[in-house]
Design a protein around this motif. Structure first.
Motif, PDB file in Angstrom:
ATOM      1  N   MET A 184       0.846  -1.195   0.000  1.00 30.79           N
ATOM      2  CA  MET A 184       0.000   0.000   0.000  1.00 30.79           C
ATOM      3  C   MET A 184       0.884   1.247   0.000  1.00 30.79           C
ATOM      4  SD  MET A 184      -2.856   1.067   2.782  1.00 30.79           S
ATOM      5  CE  MET A 184      -3.707   2.621   2.681  1.00 30.79           C
ATOM      6  N   PRO A 205       0.719   6.919   2.765  1.00 28.10           N
ATOM      7  CA  PRO A 205      -0.246   8.022   2.591  1.00 28.10           C
ATOM      8  C   PRO A 205       0.330   9.392   2.915  1.00 28.10           C
ATOM      9  CG  PRO A 205      -0.727   6.829   4.607  1.00 28.10           C
ATOM     10  CD  PRO A 205       0.407   6.088   3.934  1.00 28.10           C
ATOM     11  N   TYR A 206       1.518   9.421   3.469  1.00 25.55           N
ATOM     12  CA  TYR A 206       2.099  10.733   3.789  1.00 25.55           C
ATOM     13  C   TYR A 206       2.894  11.323   2.631  1.00 25.55           C
ATOM     14  CZ  TYR A 206       0.911   9.681   8.625  1.00 25.55           C
ATOM     15  OH  TYR A 206       0.232   9.383   9.770  1.00 25.55           O
ATOM     16  N   ILE A 210      -5.664  11.877   7.413  1.00 24.86           N
ATOM     17  CA  ILE A 210      -6.021  10.460   7.292  1.00 24.86           C
ATOM     18  C   ILE A 210      -6.419   9.866   8.640  1.00 24.86           C
ATOM     19  CG2 ILE A 210      -4.643  10.043   5.216  1.00 24.86           C
ATOM     20  CD1 ILE A 210      -2.395   8.991   7.010  1.00 24.86           C
ATOM     21  N   GLY A 211      -6.892  10.719   9.538  1.00 29.90           N
ATOM     22  CA  GLY A 211      -7.464  10.191  10.780  1.00 29.90           C
ATOM     23  C   GLY A 211      -6.459   9.704  11.795  1.00 29.90           C
ATOM     24  N   LYS A 212      -5.291  10.304  11.844  1.00 27.21           N
ATOM     25  CA  LYS A 212      -4.299   9.872  12.828  1.00 27.21           C
ATOM     26  C   LYS A 212      -3.932  10.995  13.805  1.00 27.21           C
ATOM     27  CE  LYS A 212      -3.909   6.226  10.279  1.00 27.21           C
ATOM     28  NZ  LYS A 212      -5.050   5.326  10.529  1.00 27.21           N
ATOM     29  N   CYS A 213      -3.714  12.162  13.289  1.00 26.87           N
ATOM     30  CA  CYS A 213      -3.057  13.181  14.100  1.00 26.87           C
ATOM     31  C   CYS A 213      -3.970  13.767  15.153  1.00 26.87           C
ATOM     32  CB  CYS A 213      -2.476  14.291  13.223  1.00 26.87           C
ATOM     33  SG  CYS A 213      -3.715  15.445  12.598  1.00 26.87           S
ATOM     34  N   TYR A 265     -13.867  12.437  13.256  1.00 24.63           N
ATOM     35  CA  TYR A 265     -12.642  12.819  12.581  1.00 24.63           C
ATOM     36  C   TYR A 265     -13.101  13.527  11.316  1.00 24.63           C
ATOM     37  CZ  TYR A 265      -9.678   9.874  15.539  1.00 24.63           C
ATOM     38  OH  TYR A 265      -9.000   9.337  16.594  1.00 24.63           O
ATOM     39  N   LYS A 324     -11.847  12.253   8.065  1.00 25.15           N
ATOM     40  CA  LYS A 324     -12.262  10.916   7.618  1.00 25.15           C
ATOM     41  C   LYS A 324     -13.778  10.812   7.554  1.00 25.15           C
ATOM     42  CE  LYS A 324     -11.003   7.582   6.996  1.00 25.15           C
ATOM     43  NZ  LYS A 324     -11.101   7.243   5.589  1.00 25.15           N
ATOM     44  N   LEU A 359      -5.643   2.984  16.272  1.00 26.23           N
ATOM     45  CA  LEU A 359      -5.682   4.274  15.593  1.00 26.23           C
ATOM     46  C   LEU A 359      -4.807   4.260  14.341  1.00 26.23           C
ATOM     47  CD1 LEU A 359      -4.014   7.293  15.521  1.00 26.23           C
ATOM     48  CD2 LEU A 359      -6.509   7.257  15.577  1.00 26.23           C
ATOM     49  N   PHE A 360      -3.578   3.744  14.524  1.00 22.34           N
ATOM     50  CA  PHE A 360      -2.640   3.835  13.407  1.00 22.34           C
ATOM     51  C   PHE A 360      -2.934   2.818  12.301  1.00 22.34           C
ATOM     52  CE2 PHE A 360       0.074   6.263  16.410  1.00 22.34           C
ATOM     53  CZ  PHE A 360       0.237   7.382  15.612  1.00 22.34           C
ATOM     54  N   SER A 361      -3.816   1.879  12.588  1.00 19.86           N
ATOM     55  CA  SER A 361      -4.147   0.932  11.512  1.00 19.86           C
ATOM     56  C   SER A 361      -5.569   1.122  11.017  1.00 19.86           C
ATOM     57  CB  SER A 361      -3.929  -0.504  11.997  1.00 19.86           C
ATOM     58  OG  SER A 361      -4.647  -0.708  13.177  1.00 19.86           O
ATOM     59  N   TRP A 362      -6.250   2.096  11.582  1.00 21.43           N
ATOM     60  CA  TRP A 362      -7.620   2.369  11.163  1.00 21.43           C
ATOM     61  C   TRP A 362      -7.635   2.957   9.758  1.00 21.43           C
ATOM     62  CZ3 TRP A 362      -9.776   7.714  11.611  1.00 21.43           C
ATOM     63  CH2 TRP A 362     -11.111   7.782  11.221  1.00 21.43           C
ATOM     64  N   ASP A 363      -8.382   2.320   8.879  1.00 25.15           N
ATOM     65  CA  ASP A 363      -8.514   2.824   7.515  1.00 25.15           C
ATOM     66  C   ASP A 363      -7.128   2.973   6.870  1.00 25.15           C
ATOM     67  OD1 ASP A 363     -10.147   3.528   5.421  1.00 25.15           O
ATOM     68  OD2 ASP A 363      -9.863   5.660   5.789  1.00 25.15           O
ATOM     69  N   GLU A 371      -3.344   2.960   6.786  1.00 26.23           N
ATOM     70  CA  GLU A 371      -2.339   2.408   7.694  1.00 26.23           C
ATOM     71  C   GLU A 371      -1.157   3.360   7.758  1.00 26.23           C
ATOM     72  OE1 GLU A 371      -1.537  -1.522   6.323  1.00 26.23           O
ATOM     73  OE2 GLU A 371      -3.406  -2.291   7.189  1.00 26.23           O
ATOM     74  N   ASP A 372      -0.728   3.586   8.983  1.00 21.62           N
ATOM     75  CA  ASP A 372       0.414   4.473   9.168  1.00 21.62           C
ATOM     76  C   ASP A 372       1.689   3.658   9.030  1.00 21.62           C
ATOM     77  OD1 ASP A 372       1.093   7.370  10.610  1.00 21.62           O
ATOM     78  OD2 ASP A 372       2.611   5.813  10.911  1.00 21.62           O
ATOM     79  N   HIS A 429      -1.650  10.209  21.340  1.00 15.00           N
ATOM     80  CA  HIS A 429      -0.964   9.950  20.078  1.00 15.00           C
ATOM     81  C   HIS A 429      -1.077  11.091  19.097  1.00 15.00           C
ATOM     82  CE1 HIS A 429      -5.152   8.522  20.118  1.00 15.00           C
ATOM     83  NE2 HIS A 429      -5.188   9.316  19.076  1.00 15.00           N
ATOM     84  N   PHE A 489     -13.292   2.641  18.650  1.00 14.20           N
ATOM     85  CA  PHE A 489     -12.430   1.451  18.624  1.00 14.20           C
ATOM     86  C   PHE A 489     -12.761   0.427  19.702  1.00 14.20           C
ATOM     87  CE2 PHE A 489      -9.755   4.984  16.930  1.00 14.20           C
ATOM     88  CZ  PHE A 489      -9.709   4.537  15.616  1.00 14.20           C
TER      89      PHE A 489
END
Lengths: 279, 147, 339, 327, 678
Positions: free
Chosen positions: A1, A4-5, A246-249, A258, A261, C106-110, C112-113, C249, C308
């Motif tokens: 994949m 995404p960054y 992308i729903g992380k930060c 979010y 997202k 969180l980091f694997s949601w949708d 992936e980080d 996070h 989650f």
């Protein structure tokens, strides 16, 4: 994949100013430097992208072109800070970076067969433009299309030519306004919420989509309620600060949402559940 | 560039010069063809009063081995008092940096008037020699962003 | 693999062996315990209560490069986490290990980080059971953890006095155990039972607790409650509670340029900072510490579980212990429960 | 020690006044020996107020910490006074805040507490670990008496006293409207020997010493936020335009952060010690501030926070200022 | 809208001045790789017409909007290239220069090192120019009028000069008459002109000049504004005498119940006056004034059955109901000419002034020797404090004529013990003059002068000093330590430092040559005008050498002894200088103000006032603004006053005040570039 960054490089095909002033608005028409990206890129009206320049930063903007417009993306960007100032310095032939598309979309498929009213103010027309364009490109799938738009002055109107063209074409019912009287202005003078009452769209089988400054949204929602629109019929987009997209930060959260997202598109019915959405 | 060794070490020094005295003094050194080391690079400000002591920190972080602030002699400031303010600020900052482990030779100040072209040369030489003696400033440098 | 015994006098040798990997273990800086990369086993401090800064920074560094660039050059060079190689976190507390599994969601949601997940993949977690609670403010049991919890750990060490009982929990753990196999012996009969006993006692020794059932649903209803003003009045708006939280996070992304070369990197951020939500226009959706405190608590106990299915708090007590003005999450939750 | 009943009585009177909107004091903490800030808006709340040697916070910080979100159109700002309890050291923060025009004197009702020293809570907790139930600390002569879990222990004050108190020059508040106790005579001297010792080391030793400390910094900004003198609307260290300091955490940026913070307090730090107290990773921040303090006193005979009439140190000069290092 | 920076870099060879040491081609190559640099060129002489044409053509053809010129010092050609930019419509502040001649090619020999340095300097200019902003050079109009504070000889002279040039003058004098200290003097050194004879015509002139509005017995209360546009408020104190009716006949003063009981200021308390008085016979205006501090009617509400003065005044000019009057007007320039005070000899108690009536000050001595003085010009030992109204028929005790007079110089000057380190400049000469006058009046008197050094630096001074010495006046080098009474003599104890012998010197009279002091009320003026003081507490000039009559504030000038001790010719000279400086502004009618001024970001300013304290020009003030509903104090810069030094910017903790063209945002990138080691 794909990571995404990592953004894609785009090249500016054309760039022009929509509105003047300290917080001027510039539209960029871009295409991917690597044409292969078009194969993996697909966006829908309402979706966003992170736009930026390495060394300066990134910010989230809605894609202001419809997927029906082939071969390019459009971004209309208001100059507000460091990143947007740097972007505004760019011209045709220059390059920047884009990653996305992010977020959800206006449920245009669900809206098929309905009358659509868009209510925009200032730069808020940017996310509505792809909706209008998409509907016009799929004209038969939808009922009446009413476009309500206002800005502070006529010079501040984004997408001026397109409104003229719509008026000329006649497939769209177009209502325009400016905040204060100006010589030679043939349309309404007043704020957008008033213009909405003036235009008086019917709520039956209709969807209203509104974007603009928070104060405008507040009164538009009130007036839509007056006109008989139910919360489920009203859509808007949220704009919070975003960093990752992308729903992380965690930056864009509005309550449990979010925005990057779960949004940016929300129905008023949804947002009513989230007090922080209008904070 | 190759690694600096003590012997070949050519320090890099950022200098803040006031327009009216020291910058003019440095110009005079030029018109008088007084030769001096090329290690000092000048930022021109109107008055030493403008120089924020945190500029020193930025310069050292960026990789400068030393910083020099030079202005009018006390009483001669074009703006009457700017050099007095600068003197206080830099006295404190210099002592503080020394306390953190930055050699005082790296943070210098001088009064050079518009007529003191030869003094400017002496100042430059003294500052350069002083920094050479303490060697390169590595500890505080921003880590290199290797491509 | 069966349980093993690592004699304490062999621990240094085992650590020495492990230091061929990127080995992180608790170490003391003055009186502060931190997870640090260990070269010399003597630096490690296994006899510690809990680290001030959680080991989350090993998998989620406070500052992390995403990619590098050269001005004027369109190429972007992605940071390759793989290069960091195998990483071992040795001696982390079960709550901190559990925190990582929570953050994994969180980091694997949708999307992936890739940075975080790759590093997680490379990292083996060697836990250290809490025979005595590290602080009076530990409340792991209230939020689904245990002093001897094994969740997300690859190995668990139990301090039995003279020796550590080593429980192998995963294949990854097994592999790691093998590399230090020569320093260990098989656990004697009854060791497991003794450990069970210690676990029971440890659980008993937890002095603080909270009934979390219902908090998730209750929090949104308390949006306008005066309790938020009350509990946030003393807040200084610093980042201690969030930076030291093993489950927090949030991050910022910024570009740094140096002499025409640069990097885009991310760094920890805190929802308790005013700038976190501040718009360029000056508008701030969370204008005061009241809104920020409400968000922090709601995020951990309502929004995150809503998304989650797990509370984003492991009860390590750090935010209570280190808050300069004694803002106490258990007191806040208590008020929520009462309200 | 302050009579707790009197303290509450005074507090009740003050908060009952029509021109006072808020009283900031202390109340017992949620566990152990801790005490924490209390924000009293009505007479009913005064019952929880205390003052004990556990009241470590400098409440002056809250006078400048209050955030002012946009006031709704037509709403009038609440201009009533704020009452605040201050120890000797804390009172200097008020003075300095007024020197810097943070507010006018008549904005405050100052309840002064002559103070014979507060505890270093870390020392208390190290000495009596695992105390959860509310314990109390009182001062009796040269001892602290700690009561907890039904027990009472006496500890010589010097063993638990906060470092700053061991050097306190101004135990009695320099500014107050109501003094809650008898004046405390200066019981300690500050010879800055700690700073002089560090000054005496070689540059290499000094750098190594600080590098180790700064490397621990996680940039939580608690030292900045707790400081009663750090209250810029928009701290330059948070700025992106221009970038004075990067947000990334490494030895260079951390050092820059600590230089900037300490320099901005030069001639302003009033030695309340809050920054060092709150630092979660025990960076000895007061050793930075005290270096400036020592130099400022030596060179300019200046101590901040003593007189509201003072001119800020770096906004003035004397023609005679020393300049022996200037070429 | 932002135009993207399009930078042109122009590197000058300066013949071989630069090119011989710096590889100009290499610098051009380097410059063209820098971000936003559209074009980089080199030319033999950039400052020549073809060189400038290169720049203007590129601006026009390539749309450049920023220019870097790497050549000589900006102190040389910055104005030239600013004009170049302006000539094609580009804002002149979009220029940055890199000094690669004076500070590079001329001072370095190594071609490689010099070239490397030139590259860095160019890069530093490029990163700065990229962030520069357009600035506007503003001009303010100058009101063609001048306020002069103080009507001593300096104020009078300045007023006459300016008025003669056709500008309006407001001459404000605190006391009832113009004239100042000079009017008190008997003769002037070294020419021995009669002071009054040369002064009084000028006094009359200022009163009669159509362009001068003379405001005596008046005080400046408020001044605001800036160069060209000062708003002035003056309090015209009530004289309780209608000047339009007063004929100056003096009947009132004679009639006054307190006549002869009030010490006369003009006579230094040696003579007496009435409550209603004319300070001295030649006073201008020749109008009487009632002193409300002593007038019985004004202090007690009652003066016999009715005030005698009212009865005596045939013109009916006296009006006890008269109120102070406030005048407001606008001026373009201000001259401060407030003069000096004399040193208060009581601060040297060892000399016994105030204890022994035989000890007088030099100014008192002036009044003694003056023919218009209280003793009709006789040198006598004044009868201080004895001047009760003599009873009818009582014989007046004749004042004693001294046979031995001793002058002591440097009383209150060059004396650290009283805080005055400076030389008062006039005492040596006036002492010589007074000694001469004394000798003239009492030819057989023994006259001794104790001195430290004799400074006779002026035109004709040394000659005069020489003449006086030859008249038999004894100069003893030594600073007396004490004066005490022995019998009917005073004894001066001193050491003759030339012979190193301690001595006691008996005398009948001692004259203390008191020094000149800053006005005791100088703070009022300092606060009014935001002036600064030099260490001696006199007002500070903008530059001790080159701007001796200017102050730090544009449009405000100094004349006379308020700036430092001066004799009459110097005071007059400076007054003329100040007048001409003021007239330059008024004649041109406009003044350019600095463009690179400071500016405050009111959204982030915390109103601490550090910048307000620091600004040497008082250009910053705190104002209250509304920040989202909350009243907050923020700093605001008066751009007409700001001189662009930037000291405020370095003092601001939040970076909220910035200097245009020298913003942190503009300097930090320079540091970033220059800090990098090659």
């Amino acid at each position: 994949m794909k990571n995404p960054y990592i953004p894609y490089l785009v090249e500016i095909l054309d760039a022009w100013y929509e509105a003047p002033g300290d917080r001027c608005i510039k539209t960029f028409k871009v295409t991917f430097a690597d044409p292969a990206v078009w194969d993996v890129w697909s966006h829908r009206p309402g979706q966003c992208a992170m736009v930026g320049i390495p060394g300066v930063g990134e910010s989230m903007f809605c894609v202001s072109s419809s997927p029906t417009e082939q071969g390019y993306l459009r971004f209309s960007i208001m100059k507000t800070g460091r990143n947007t100032s740097a972007l505004h310095e760019l011209e045709a032939g220059d390059r920047f970076y884009v990653r996305g598309p992010y977020g959800n979309t206006f449920p245009l498929d669900e809206w098929k067969g309905k009358n659509i009213v868009t209510i925009g103010g200032g730069i808020g027309q940017a996310p509505l433009r792809p909706v209008i364009q998409y509907i016009r490109d799929n004209r038969d799938d939808y009922g009446e299309l009413t476009v309500i738009y206002g800005a502070r002055t006529s010079a501040d109107h984004c997408f001026k030519q397109e409104f003229e063209e719509m008026n000329a074409c006649g497939d769209v019912c177009c209502h325009l306004s400016i905040d204060v009287e100006e010589e030679g202005w043939p349309h309404f003078v007043g704020f957008v919420p008033q213009l909405l009452l003036e235009a008086e769209p019917k709520p039956d089988n209709a969807i209203a989509v509104t974007c603009g400054p928070p104060i405008m949204i507040k009164f538009v929602l009130q007036n839509l309620e007056k006109l008989g629109f139910q919360p489920e019929q009203v859509y808007t987009t949220l704009e919070n600060r975003m960093k990752c997209g992308i729903g992380k930060c965690g930056r864009c959260n509005a309550g449990p949402l979010y925005v990057c997202k779960d949004g940016p598109v929300f129905s008023y019915a949804q947002l009513k559940q989230v007090p922080e959405a209008f904070a | 560039m190759a690694e600096n060794t003590r012997e070949t070490f050519e320090p890099n020094i950022v200098a803040f010069l006031c327009n009216w005295c020291s910058y003019a003094g440095a110009d005079l050194a030029g018109t008088s063809r007084i030769h001096y080391p090329s290690n000092v690079k000048v930022v021109r400000v109107m008055c030493t009063g403008r120089v924020n002591p945190l500029f020193v920190m930025n310069a050292l972080q960026q990789g400068a081995d030393g910083v020099l602030v030079s202005g009018c002699h006390p009483g001669d400031c074009h703006y009457m008092q700017g050099n007095y303010y600068a003197r206080r600020r830099f006295t404190l900052m210099r002592r503080f940096l020394e306390y953190l482990g930055v050699e005082p030779a790296r943070v210098r100040m001088s009064w050079v008037s518009a007529s003191e072209g030869s003094k400017w040369k002496e100042v430059v030489e003294e500052v350069v020699e002083g920094v050479k003696a303490v060697g390169p400033m590595d500890q505080f440098k921003r880590r290199q962003l290797n491509w | 693999m069966a349980d093993k015994i690592l004699k304490k006098d062999k621990a240094a040798e085992a650590l020495k062996e492990l230091s061929k990997f990127r080995l992180f273990a608790p170490a003391k800086s003055d009186d502060v315990v931190l997870f640090r990369q260990i070269e010399d086993p003597a630096e490690a401090c296994l006899d510690y209560a809990n680290s001030t800064v959680p080991p989350k920074k090993v998998v989620f560094p406070q500052t992390e490069t995403l990619f590098r660039f050269k001005l004027g050059n369109p190429e972007l060079r992605e940071k390759n986490v793989e290069e960091e190689g195998t990483t071992v976190i040795f001696g982390l507390r079960p709550c901190d290990a559990r925190a990582m599994s929570i953050v994994d969601n969180l980091f694997s949601w949708d999307y992936e980080d890739p940075y975080y997940l790759k590093r997680r993949e490379l990292t083996t977690l060697v836990g250290m059971a809490c025979v005595t609670p590290p602080s009076v403010n530990c409340f792991c049991a209230s939020v689904g953890g245990e002093p001897f919890g094994t969740e997300n750990l690859d190995l668990l060490l139990v301090d039995m006095g003279e020796e550590y009982l080593v429980k192998v929990l995963t294949d990854k753990g097994g592999k790691l155990a093998e590399t230090i196999g020569s320093f260990m012996e098989n656990a004697p009969e009854g060791a497991a039972a003794k450990a069970e006993e210690l676990a029971g006692a440890a659980r008993e020794a937890l002095s603080r607790s909270i009934d979390t059932s219902g908090i998730e649903a209750k929090l949104p209803a308390l949006w306008d409650s005066p309790l938020w003003k009350e509990v946030s009045a003393a807040c200084l708006g610093c980042g201690i509670c969030t930076y030291l939280c093993p489950t927090c996070h949030c991050f910022d992304i910024q570009d740094e340029v140096e002499d025409a070369e640069g990097r885009r990197c991310r760094m920890w951020d805190s929802c308790m900072f005013r700038e976190y939500t501040l718009h360029a226009s000056g508008h701030n959706p969370r204008p005061t510490r009241k809104e920020r405190t409400r968000n922090r608590i709601s995020h951990k106990y309502s929004y995150f579980p809503g998304k989650f299915g797990v509370i984003a708090c492991v009860g390590c007590g750090r935010c209570v212990n280190l808050c300069p003005v004694n803002i106490d999450i258990l007191e806040i939750l208590g008020k929520v429960v009462e309200a | 020690m302050v009579d707790q009943a009197k303290l509450r009585e005074v507090a009740r009177e003050v908060i009952s006044r029509e021109d006072v909107r808020l009283l900031i004091g202390y109340r017992p903490g949620t566990y152990g020996f801790r005490a924490r800030p209390a924000f009293v808006e009505s007479a009913e709340q005064v019952e929880e107020l205390v003052f004990t040697p556990a009241c470590v916070s400098n409440l002056a910080s809250y006078l400048v910490l209050e955030e002012k979100p946009p006031l709704p159109r037509g709403a009038e700002p609440d201009n009533r006074k704020v009452a605040v309890m201050v120890k000797g050291c804390d009172s200097r923060a008020l003075v300095q805040q007024m020197v810097e025009k943070a507010y006018e004197r008549d904005h405050l009702v100052v309840l002064g507490i002559p103070c014979s020293g507060v505890v270093d809570m870390a020392r208390v907790e190290a000495r009596f670990p695992g105390v959860l139930s509310a314990g109390s600390i009182i001062r009796e002569g040269d001892d602290f008496v700690l009561s907890f879990d039904g027990k009472t222990e006496k500890v010589p004050a010097a063993e638990l006293l906060a470092d700053k108190c061991k050097r306190c020059r101004y135990p009695t508040p320099l500014v107050s409207d109501i003094m809650l106790d008898d004046e405390v005579e200066r019981f300690a001297e500050d010879d800055f020997s700690d700073i002089a010792e560090l000054e005496g080391k070689s540059v290499e030793e000094k750098w190594a010493y600080w590098a180790e400390k700064f490397s621990r910094c996680i940039r939580c900004y608690s030292c900045r936020n707790v400081c009663p003198m750090c209250y810029c609307e928009d701290c330059i260290l948070d700025r992106l335009k221009p970038v004075w300091m990067r947000r990334s955490v490494d030895i260079s940026e951390n050092t820059a952060f600590h230089i900037s913070r300490a320099y901005h307090l030069a001639g302003r730090c009033i030695q309340c010690g809050e920054c060092a107290r709150v630092c979660p990773v025990d960076i000895p921040l007061m050793e930075l501030n005290r270096k400036f303090y020592k130099d400022v006193e030596e060179l300019y005979d200046y101590e901040p926070g003593l007189s509201t009439e003072a001119t800020p140190l770096l906004s003035t000069f004397s023609v005679e200022d020393r300049e022996d290092f200037i070429l | 809208m932002n135009a993207r920076p399009k930078i042109g870099v122009y590197i000058c060879h300066c013949g071989i001045n630069i090119a011989a040491t710096v590889d100009v081609e290499e610098v051009v190559r380097f410059a063209s790789t820098l971000p936003d640099v559209v074009v980089a060129r080199n030319y033999s002489y950039m400052c020549s017409d073809p060189g400038q044409a290169l720049i203007t053509e590129d601006i026009q053809n390539m749309g450049l909007n920023r220019v870097v010129v790497a050549s000589c010092s900006p102190r040389m050609h910055e104005p030239t290239f600013r004009k170049t930019l302006m000539s094609v419509g580009l804002n002149p502040y979009f220029l940055e220069m890199a000094n690669i001649r004076e500070q590079c090619s001329w001072v370095h020999e190594d071609r490689i090192a010099a070239t490397e340095k030139a590259k860095r300097l160019v890069e530093s200019a490029v990163v700065k120019v990229r962030r520069l902003e357009p600035l506007e050079v503003k001009e303010v109009e100058v009101e063609p009028s001048c306020l002069i504070i103080g009507a001593g000889i300096a104020g009078i002279q300045a007023a006459l000069d300016i008025a003669d040039a056709g500008f309006k003058v407001y001459l404000v004098e605190k006391t009832p008459s113009v004239g100042g200290h000079m009017a008190q003097l008997d003769k002037t050194f070294p020419t021995l002109d009669c002071s009054a004879c040369i002064l009084t015509p000028k006094m009359v002139d200022v009163a009669n000049h159509p362009n001068i509005e003379l405001l005596t017995y008046s005080q400046v209360e408020e001044i605001s504004g800036y160069v060209g546009n000062f708003d002035v408020k003056v309090r015209k104190k009530s004289r309780f005498v209608d000047v339009s009716k007063c004929t100056g006949c003096g009947a009132c003063a004679e009639a006054c119940r307190q006549a002869g009981r009030i010490p006369s200021e003009f006579d230094e308390g040696l003579g007496m006056r009435s409550c209603i008085y004319l300070p001295f016979p030649q006073a201008v205006p020749a109008k009487y004034t009632i002193d409300k501090e002593t007038c019985l009617f004004l202090t007690r509400g009652k003066c016999g059955d009715s005030p005698k003065c009212v009865e005596a005044c045939e013109a009916g000019a006296i009006d006890f109901e008269m109120k102070d009057e406030m005048l407001e007007f606008k001026v373009g320039t201000i001259i401060v000419a407030t003069g000096f005070d004399v040193f208060d000899a009581r601060n040297k108690p060892e000399y016994g002034y105030g204890t022994y009536p035989e000890v007088v000050t030099a100014l008192e001595f002036e009044r003694l020797v003056s023919a218009s003085g209280p003793y009709g010009g006789k040198v006598v030992i004044p009868q201080r404090g004895k001047k009760k109204k003599k009873k009818e028929g009582e014989e007046e005790e004749a004042p004693r004529v001294p046979k031995n007079i001793t002058f002591i110089q440097c009383v209150g000057s060059r004396d650290k013990s009283v805080g005055n380190e400076y030389c008062s400049r006039v005492c040596c000469m006036y002492t010589a003059k007074q000694a001469h006058l004394a000798k003239d009046k009492i030819p057989d008197a023994e006259i001794t002068i104790f001195y430290m050094d004799v400074r006779a630096f002026g035109k004709g001074y040394e000659e005069f000093y020489d003449r006086v010495r030859r008249e038999g006046i004894r100069y003893i080098r030594g600073n007396p330590s004490e004066i005490f009474r022995r019998g009917d003599k005073l004894v001066v104890r001193a050491e003759d430092t030339l012979t190193a012998t301690p001595m006691e010197h008996e005398t009948d009279m001692v004259v203390l040559s008191v020094g000149l002091m800053p006005r005791s009320d100088r703070r009022e003026i300092i606060d009014l005008l935001k002036l600064s003081s030099s260490p001696d507490q006199f007002y500070l000039e903008a530059h001790p050498k080159l701007r001796p009559v200017d102050t730090a504030t544009d449009g405000i000038f100094l004349a006379g002894a308020c700036q430092g001790p001066k004799d009459i010719p110097d005071a007059v000279g400076q007054a003329k200088g100040a007048a001409s400086a003021a007239m330059i502004l008024m004649a041109s009618g406009k003044v350019k103000v600095e463009a690179q001024t400071s500016v405050v970001d009111e959204a982030t300013c915390r109103g601490c006032g550090f910048c307000v304290e620091i600004c040497p020009y008082s250009a910053i003030e705190l104002v209250e603004v509304n920040r989202m509903g909350w009243p907050v104090k923020v700093a605001r810069v008066n751009e007409a006053l700001c001189k662009g030094c930037g000291a405020c910017a370095a003092a601001c903790l939040s970076g909220s005040i910035q200097q245009r063209s020298f913003r942190d945002l503009q300097i930090l990138p320079q540091i970033e570039v220059l800090g990098v080691s090659d």
